[in-house]
Scaffold this motif. Structure first.
Motif, PDB file in Angstrom:
ATOM      1  N   SER A 116      82.560  28.797 113.370  1.00  0.00           N
ATOM      2  CA  SER A 116      81.785  27.744 113.137  1.00  0.00           C
ATOM      3  C   SER A 116      80.723  27.756 111.881  1.00  0.00           C
ATOM      4  O   SER A 116      80.811  26.769 111.195  1.00  0.00           O
ATOM      5  N   GLY A 117      80.323  28.952 112.240  1.00  0.00           N
ATOM      6  CA  GLY A 117      78.987  29.133 110.944  1.00  0.00           C
ATOM      7  C   GLY A 117      79.726  29.003 109.802  1.00  0.00           C
ATOM      8  O   GLY A 117      79.076  28.222 108.749  1.00  0.00           O
ATOM      9  N   ILE A 119      72.235  36.432 113.270  1.00  0.00           N
ATOM     10  CA  ILE A 119      71.296  36.733 114.390  1.00  0.00           C
ATOM     11  C   ILE A 119      71.714  36.507 115.720  1.00  0.00           C
ATOM     12  O   ILE A 119      71.605  37.234 116.719  1.00  0.00           O
ATOM     13  N   SER A 120      72.349  35.317 115.953  1.00  0.00           N
ATOM     14  CA  SER A 120      73.049  35.100 117.186  1.00  0.00           C
ATOM     15  C   SER A 120      74.022  35.982 117.693  1.00  0.00           C
ATOM     16  O   SER A 120      74.379  36.329 118.755  1.00  0.00           O
ATOM     17  N   VAL A 137      71.967  28.603 107.700  1.00  0.00           N
ATOM     18  CA  VAL A 137      73.025  28.489 109.093  1.00  0.00           C
ATOM     19  C   VAL A 137      73.583  29.863 109.059  1.00  0.00           C
ATOM     20  O   VAL A 137      73.922  30.457 110.037  1.00  0.00           O
ATOM     21  N   GLU A 138      74.068  30.564 107.772  1.00  0.00           N
ATOM     22  CA  GLU A 138      74.557  31.868 107.905  1.00  0.00           C
ATOM     23  C   GLU A 138      73.735  32.985 108.406  1.00  0.00           C
ATOM     24  O   GLU A 138      74.178  33.924 109.479  1.00  0.00           O
ATOM     25  N   LEU A 139      72.430  32.998 108.065  1.00  0.00           N
ATOM     26  CA  LEU A 139      71.482  33.785 108.698  1.00  0.00           C
ATOM     27  C   LEU A 139      71.348  33.609 110.266  1.00  0.00           C
ATOM     28  O   LEU A 139      71.455  34.510 111.184  1.00  0.00           O
ATOM     29  N   ALA A 182      70.647  26.245 100.242  1.00  0.00           N
ATOM     30  CA  ALA A 182      69.695  26.928 100.909  1.00  0.00           C
ATOM     31  C   ALA A 182      69.692  26.435 102.639  1.00  0.00           C
ATOM     32  O   ALA A 182      69.740  27.451 103.316  1.00  0.00           O
ATOM     33  N   ILE A 183      70.305  25.475 102.867  1.00  0.00           N
ATOM     34  CA  ILE A 183      70.655  24.978 104.279  1.00  0.00           C
ATOM     35  C   ILE A 183      71.778  25.846 104.808  1.00  0.00           C
ATOM     36  O   ILE A 183      71.871  26.622 105.838  1.00  0.00           O
TER      37      ILE A 183
END
Length: 129
Positions: free
Chosen positions: A80-81, A106-107, A100-102, A95-96
């Protein structure tokens, strides 16, 4: 046959986005998002089959069901990412997309912490023996 539905939906959506973006570019994002939702709906049956097979596999082995669930959650976050990052990139919001990727990375790392703890405990038990 799910793949045929998926391919037809994707090709139709791409054609529609290309056609609409010439005349009404503001609607192309809505078409992209609608296509993603349609593809996810098509894939839900296949995903349910994979989940049932994984659960049957975990019952036949000594693998904890919790770990398989964590791996499935990580896969869902990654997929989904990636889709959201691509949509953000397509609309010029790099940038967004990077944020989101970062956030997804982290998740996934947060999901991995319980498995890492269990692995460390197993290693400590094996070293003591």
């Amino acid at each position: 046959m799910e793949i045929v539905k998926l391919l037809i939906t994707a090709v139709f959506a791409c054609f529609l986005v290309a056609l609409v973006s010439q005349y009404k570019p503001e609607f192309s994002l809505l078409i992209q998002i609608s296509a993603v939702v349609a593809v996810v709906i098509i894939l839900l049956d296949s995903a349910a089959e994979i989940l049932s097979q994984l659960q049957a596999f975990s019952k036949g082995t000594k693998i904890n069901n919790e770990y398989i669930n964590l791996l499935i959650k990580a896969l869902v976050i990654a997929i989904s990412g990636k889709v959201i990052c691509d949509i953000c990139s397509d609309t010029g919001n790099r940038a967004i997309a990077t944020c989101v990727e970062l956030g997804c990375k982290i998740s996934i790392m947060l999901l991995a912490v319980p498995m890492l703890k269990a692995l460390a405990q197993l290693a400590a038990t094996l070293v003591k023996q």
